[in-house]
Design a protein around this motif. Structure first.
Motif, PDB file in Angstrom:
ATOM      1  N   HIS A  18      -3.572   8.759  -1.093  1.00  0.00           N
ATOM      2  CA  HIS A  18      -5.013   8.551  -1.088  1.00  0.00           C
ATOM      3  C   HIS A  18      -5.525   8.204  -2.480  1.00  0.00           C
ATOM      4  O   HIS A  18      -6.382   7.319  -2.622  1.00  0.00           O
ATOM      5  CB  HIS A  18      -5.730   9.792  -0.561  1.00  0.00           C
ATOM      6  N   ILE A  21      -4.733   4.590  -3.168  1.00  0.00           N
ATOM      7  CA  ILE A  21      -5.651   3.695  -2.458  1.00  0.00           C
ATOM      8  C   ILE A  21      -7.002   3.648  -3.181  1.00  0.00           C
ATOM      9  O   ILE A  21      -7.582   2.567  -3.362  1.00  0.00           O
ATOM     10  CB  ILE A  21      -5.808   4.143  -0.991  1.00  0.00           C
ATOM     11  N   TYR A  25      -8.684   0.305  -4.910  1.00  0.00           N
ATOM     12  CA  TYR A  25     -10.029  -0.151  -4.564  1.00  0.00           C
ATOM     13  C   TYR A  25     -10.876  -0.322  -5.825  1.00  0.00           C
ATOM     14  O   TYR A  25     -11.587  -1.328  -5.969  1.00  0.00           O
ATOM     15  CB  TYR A  25     -10.693   0.839  -3.606  1.00  0.00           C
ATOM     16  N   PHE A  41     -10.776  -3.984   1.723  1.00  0.00           N
ATOM     17  CA  PHE A  41     -10.058  -3.064   2.603  1.00  0.00           C
ATOM     18  C   PHE A  41      -8.850  -3.744   3.223  1.00  0.00           C
ATOM     19  O   PHE A  41      -7.786  -3.137   3.355  1.00  0.00           O
ATOM     20  CB  PHE A  41     -10.957  -2.558   3.727  1.00  0.00           C
ATOM     21  N   ILE A  44      -6.018  -4.020   0.629  1.00  0.00           N
ATOM     22  CA  ILE A  44      -5.397  -2.712   0.411  1.00  0.00           C
ATOM     23  C   ILE A  44      -4.566  -2.306   1.619  1.00  0.00           C
ATOM     24  O   ILE A  44      -3.454  -1.790   1.474  1.00  0.00           O
ATOM     25  CB  ILE A  44      -6.468  -1.650   0.095  1.00  0.00           C
ATOM     26  N   ALA A  45      -5.083  -2.560   2.816  1.00  0.00           N
ATOM     27  CA  ALA A  45      -4.352  -2.201   4.038  1.00  0.00           C
ATOM     28  C   ALA A  45      -3.037  -2.956   4.130  1.00  0.00           C
ATOM     29  O   ALA A  45      -2.012  -2.386   4.521  1.00  0.00           O
ATOM     30  CB  ALA A  45      -5.218  -2.486   5.266  1.00  0.00           C
ATOM     31  N   THR A  48      -0.553  -1.422   1.555  1.00  0.00           N
ATOM     32  CA  THR A  48      -0.112  -0.041   1.798  1.00  0.00           C
ATOM     33  C   THR A  48       0.395   0.192   3.215  1.00  0.00           C
ATOM     34  O   THR A  48       0.730   1.315   3.572  1.00  0.00           O
ATOM     35  CB  THR A  48      -1.262   0.945   1.514  1.00  0.00           C
ATOM     36  N   ARG A  50      -1.236   0.106   6.088  1.00  0.00           N
ATOM     37  CA  ARG A  50      -2.172   0.939   6.830  1.00  0.00           C
ATOM     38  C   ARG A  50      -3.146   0.034   7.563  1.00  0.00           C
ATOM     39  O   ARG A  50      -3.184  -1.163   7.332  1.00  0.00           O
ATOM     40  CB  ARG A  50      -2.961   1.862   5.896  1.00  0.00           C
ATOM     41  N   VAL A  55      -8.031   2.738   5.842  1.00  0.00           N
ATOM     42  CA  VAL A  55      -8.368   2.601   4.419  1.00  0.00           C
ATOM     43  C   VAL A  55      -9.843   2.895   4.205  1.00  0.00           C
ATOM     44  O   VAL A  55     -10.227   3.620   3.282  1.00  0.00           O
ATOM     45  CB  VAL A  55      -8.007   1.187   3.906  1.00  0.00           C
TER      46      VAL A  55
END
Length: 76
Positions: A18, A21, A25, A41, A44-45, A48, A50, A55
């Motif tokens: 977390h 992430i 961001y 988002f 990042i997703a 990672t 996710r 996210v």
């Protein structure tokens, strides 16, 4: 009080993920200030592995993003 860490290894790993992430961001927001949050988002997703809502939920939980809430009376 003492410095006891009562978290499980899974909780420690989750916190590390977390924080990574959140760090990503902040870096992307600084680098691309005009980009929409949803686009950040998505980036990042994908990095990672996710989901975008996952996210977004993490960032809301850590108070780095505030979702828009529309009141019902404004919609009617």
């Amino acid at each position: 009080m003492g410095g006891f860490d009562l978290r499980t290894p899974i909780e420690k790993e989750r916190e590390a993920q977390h924080s990574e992430i959140c760090k990503m961001y902040a870096e992307l927001l600084e680098k691309y200030p005009m980009a929409s949050p949803n686009r950040l988002f998505t980036v990042i997703a994908s990095r990672t592995n996710r989901s975008v809502p996952g996210v977004r939920g993490i960032l809301i939980q850590h108070m780095l993003y505030k979702q828009r809430l529309y009141l019902l009376d404004k919609l009617l």
